[in-house]
Design a protein around this motif. Structure first.
Motif, PDB file in Angstrom:
ATOM      1  N   ALA A  67       0.838  -1.208   0.000  1.00  0.00           N
ATOM      2  CA  ALA A  67       0.000   0.000   0.000  1.00  0.00           C
ATOM      3  C   ALA A  67       0.868   1.252   0.000  1.00  0.00           C
ATOM      4  O   ALA A  67       0.534   2.233  -0.662  1.00  0.00           O
ATOM      5  N   ARG A  68       1.993   1.235   0.723  1.00  0.00           N
ATOM      6  CA  ARG A  68       2.868   2.408   0.744  1.00  0.00           C
ATOM      7  C   ARG A  68       3.393   2.729  -0.652  1.00  0.00           C
ATOM      8  O   ARG A  68       3.441   3.895  -1.051  1.00  0.00           O
ATOM      9  N   LEU A  69       3.818   1.712  -1.376  1.00  0.00           N
ATOM     10  CA  LEU A  69       4.345   1.943  -2.727  1.00  0.00           C
ATOM     11  C   LEU A  69       3.251   2.455  -3.657  1.00  0.00           C
ATOM     12  O   LEU A  69       3.479   3.360  -4.459  1.00  0.00           O
ATOM     13  N   ARG A  70       2.061   1.878  -3.536  1.00  0.00           N
ATOM     14  CA  ARG A  70       0.944   2.335  -4.362  1.00  0.00           C
ATOM     15  C   ARG A  70       0.632   3.810  -4.076  1.00  0.00           C
ATOM     16  O   ARG A  70       0.463   4.602  -4.988  1.00  0.00           O
ATOM     17  N   TRP A  71       0.581   4.170  -2.797  1.00  0.00           N
ATOM     18  CA  TRP A  71       0.286   5.552  -2.435  1.00  0.00           C
ATOM     19  C   TRP A  71       1.416   6.491  -2.824  1.00  0.00           C
ATOM     20  O   TRP A  71       1.170   7.635  -3.225  1.00  0.00           O
ATOM     21  N   ALA A  72       2.653   6.025  -2.729  1.00  0.00           N
ATOM     22  CA  ALA A  72       3.780   6.861  -3.147  1.00  0.00           C
ATOM     23  C   ALA A  72       3.655   7.202  -4.631  1.00  0.00           C
ATOM     24  O   ALA A  72       3.841   8.356  -5.036  1.00  0.00           O
ATOM     25  N   ALA A  73       3.326   6.210  -5.450  1.00  0.00           N
ATOM     26  CA  ALA A  73       3.167   6.452  -6.891  1.00  0.00           C
ATOM     27  C   ALA A  73       1.991   7.388  -7.158  1.00  0.00           C
ATOM     28  O   ALA A  73       2.090   8.315  -7.977  1.00  0.00           O
ATOM     29  N   ARG A  74       0.885   7.172  -6.456  1.00  0.00           N
ATOM     30  CA  ARG A  74      -0.287   8.039  -6.644  1.00  0.00           C
ATOM     31  C   ARG A  74       0.028   9.480  -6.254  1.00  0.00           C
ATOM     32  O   ARG A  74      -0.397  10.428  -6.918  1.00  0.00           O
ATOM     33  N   LEU A  75       0.761   9.633  -5.154  1.00  0.00           N
ATOM     34  CA  LEU A  75       1.101  10.983  -4.702  1.00  0.00           C
ATOM     35  C   LEU A  75       2.078  11.666  -5.657  1.00  0.00           C
ATOM     36  O   LEU A  75       2.013  12.886  -5.847  1.00  0.00           O
ATOM     37  N   MET A  76       2.986  10.901  -6.254  1.00  0.00           N
ATOM     38  CA  MET A  76       3.888  11.514  -7.244  1.00  0.00           C
ATOM     39  C   MET A  76       3.098  11.979  -8.460  1.00  0.00           C
ATOM     40  O   MET A  76       3.341  13.065  -8.980  1.00  0.00           O
ATOM     41  N   LEU A  77       2.150  11.173  -8.900  1.00  0.00           N
ATOM     42  CA  LEU A  77       1.301  11.579 -10.020  1.00  0.00           C
ATOM     43  C   LEU A  77       0.485  12.819  -9.649  1.00  0.00           C
ATOM     44  O   LEU A  77       0.402  13.776 -10.425  1.00  0.00           O
ATOM     45  N   THR A  78      -0.090  12.819  -8.454  1.00  0.00           N
ATOM     46  CA  THR A  78      -0.850  13.979  -7.980  1.00  0.00           C
ATOM     47  C   THR A  78       0.040  15.210  -7.934  1.00  0.00           C
ATOM     48  O   THR A  78      -0.364  16.307  -8.347  1.00  0.00           O
ATOM     49  N   GLY A  79       1.274  15.042  -7.462  1.00  0.00           N
ATOM     50  CA  GLY A  79       2.213  16.153  -7.399  1.00  0.00           C
ATOM     51  C   GLY A  79       2.548  16.701  -8.770  1.00  0.00           C
ATOM     52  O   GLY A  79       2.651  17.917  -8.951  1.00  0.00           O
ATOM     53  N   ILE A  80       2.714  15.803  -9.732  1.00  0.00           N
ATOM     54  CA  ILE A  80       2.996  16.263 -11.101  1.00  0.00           C
ATOM     55  C   ILE A  80       1.842  17.114 -11.618  1.00  0.00           C
ATOM     56  O   ILE A  80       2.050  18.196 -12.183  1.00  0.00           O
ATOM     57  N   VAL A  81       0.627  16.647 -11.404  1.00  0.00           N
ATOM     58  CA  VAL A  81      -0.538  17.389 -11.887  1.00  0.00           C
ATOM     59  C   VAL A  81      -0.657  18.735 -11.176  1.00  0.00           C
ATOM     60  O   VAL A  81      -0.816  19.783 -11.827  1.00  0.00           O
ATOM     61  N   LEU A  82      -0.557  18.721  -9.836  1.00  0.00           N
ATOM     62  CA  LEU A  82      -0.757  19.961  -9.084  1.00  0.00           C
ATOM     63  C   LEU A  82       0.431  20.908  -9.179  1.00  0.00           C
ATOM     64  O   LEU A  82       0.253  22.106  -9.424  1.00  0.00           O
ATOM     65  N   PHE A  83       1.641  20.406  -8.958  1.00  0.00           N
ATOM     66  CA  PHE A  83       2.821  21.259  -8.943  1.00  0.00           C
ATOM     67  C   PHE A  83       3.185  21.683 -10.359  1.00  0.00           C
ATOM     68  O   PHE A  83       3.130  22.859 -10.702  1.00  0.00           O
ATOM     69  N   SER A  84       3.542  20.715 -11.178  1.00  0.00           N
ATOM     70  CA  SER A  84       3.974  21.053 -12.535  1.00  0.00           C
ATOM     71  C   SER A  84       2.832  21.637 -13.353  1.00  0.00           C
ATOM     72  O   SER A  84       3.020  22.635 -14.064  1.00  0.00           O
ATOM     73  N   GLY A  85       1.672  21.033 -13.255  1.00  0.00           N
ATOM     74  CA  GLY A  85       0.523  21.526 -14.019  1.00  0.00           C
ATOM     75  C   GLY A  85       0.193  22.975 -13.694  1.00  0.00           C
ATOM     76  O   GLY A  85      -0.063  23.785 -14.598  1.00  0.00           O
ATOM     77  N   SER A  86       0.219  23.318 -12.405  1.00  0.00           N
ATOM     78  CA  SER A  86      -0.089  24.702 -12.037  1.00  0.00           C
ATOM     79  C   SER A  86       0.989  25.651 -12.547  1.00  0.00           C
ATOM     80  O   SER A  86       0.680  26.774 -12.962  1.00  0.00           O
ATOM     81  N   LEU A  87       2.249  25.221 -12.534  1.00  0.00           N
ATOM     82  CA  LEU A  87       3.313  26.075 -13.058  1.00  0.00           C
ATOM     83  C   LEU A  87       3.194  26.251 -14.571  1.00  0.00           C
ATOM     84  O   LEU A  87       3.451  27.348 -15.091  1.00  0.00           O
ATOM     85  N   TYR A  88       2.814  25.181 -15.280  1.00  0.00           N
ATOM     86  CA  TYR A  88       2.628  25.302 -16.727  1.00  0.00           C
ATOM     87  C   TYR A  88       1.555  26.342 -17.035  1.00  0.00           C
ATOM     88  O   TYR A  88       1.751  27.249 -17.843  1.00  0.00           O
ATOM     89  N   VAL A  89       0.395  26.182 -16.401  1.00  0.00           N
ATOM     90  CA  VAL A  89      -0.731  27.073 -16.690  1.00  0.00           C
ATOM     91  C   VAL A  89      -0.433  28.490 -16.198  1.00  0.00           C
ATOM     92  O   VAL A  89      -0.726  29.466 -16.899  1.00  0.00           O
ATOM     93  N   LEU A  90       0.167  28.624 -15.020  1.00  0.00           N
ATOM     94  CA  LEU A  90       0.523  29.938 -14.481  1.00  0.00           C
ATOM     95  C   LEU A  90       1.459  30.692 -15.419  1.00  0.00           C
ATOM     96  O   LEU A  90       1.235  31.866 -15.714  1.00  0.00           O
TER      97      LEU A  90
END
Length: 128
Positions: A67-90
């Motif tokens: 479960a930890r590995l699954r959540w780590a991968a999900r959180l990295m994907l979430t981070g890419i969308v929120l962090f990088s995605g917001s910087l792209y659009v900004l």
């Protein structure tokens, strides 16, 4: 889990290269130097964390799924969308309010790396 996240990691890396190339070739003259730096920061974090997803896939293959590995991968994907995605659009739109979303992605990245570390430390080294 291993093939699933290896596939997603590879697709996200491909997307990071495409987004980076778009920025380098199409945005260089369309946005300010400061905005281009913001955009490039998004690409950098996108690339690093897509590699992180690949690392998680490899860890799952070596250590087994968890479960930890699954959540780590999900959180990295979430981070890419929120962090990088917001910087792209900004950087392209100039909507400064999007800067409030960026730290949420950073927190997701930190939590993902913490989960990966906890998983690694929780595994006992095999004795041969």
């Amino acid at each position: 889990m291993q093939r699933f996240y290896a596939g997603w990691g590879a697709l996200l890396l491909m997307l990071a290269v495409a987004i980076g190339a778009f920025g380098a070739h199409m945005l260089k003259t369309a946005i300010s130097a400061d905005d281009l730096t913001v955009y490039e920061t998004g690409v950098h974090y996108h690339m690093v964390h897509a590699l992180g997803i690949l690392a998680i896939a490899l860890a799952a293959g070596q250590w087994g799924e968890s479960a930890r590995l699954r959540w780590a991968a999900r959180l990295m994907l979430t981070g890419i969308v929120l962090f990088s995605g917001s910087l792209y659009v900004l950087s392209i739109s100039g909507i400064k309010a999007l800067g409030a979303i960026t730290p949420l992605g950073g927190v997701a990245f930190i939590a993902a790396w913490l989960l990966l570390a906890l998983e690694a430390f929780s595994r006992r080294e095999s004795r041969r």
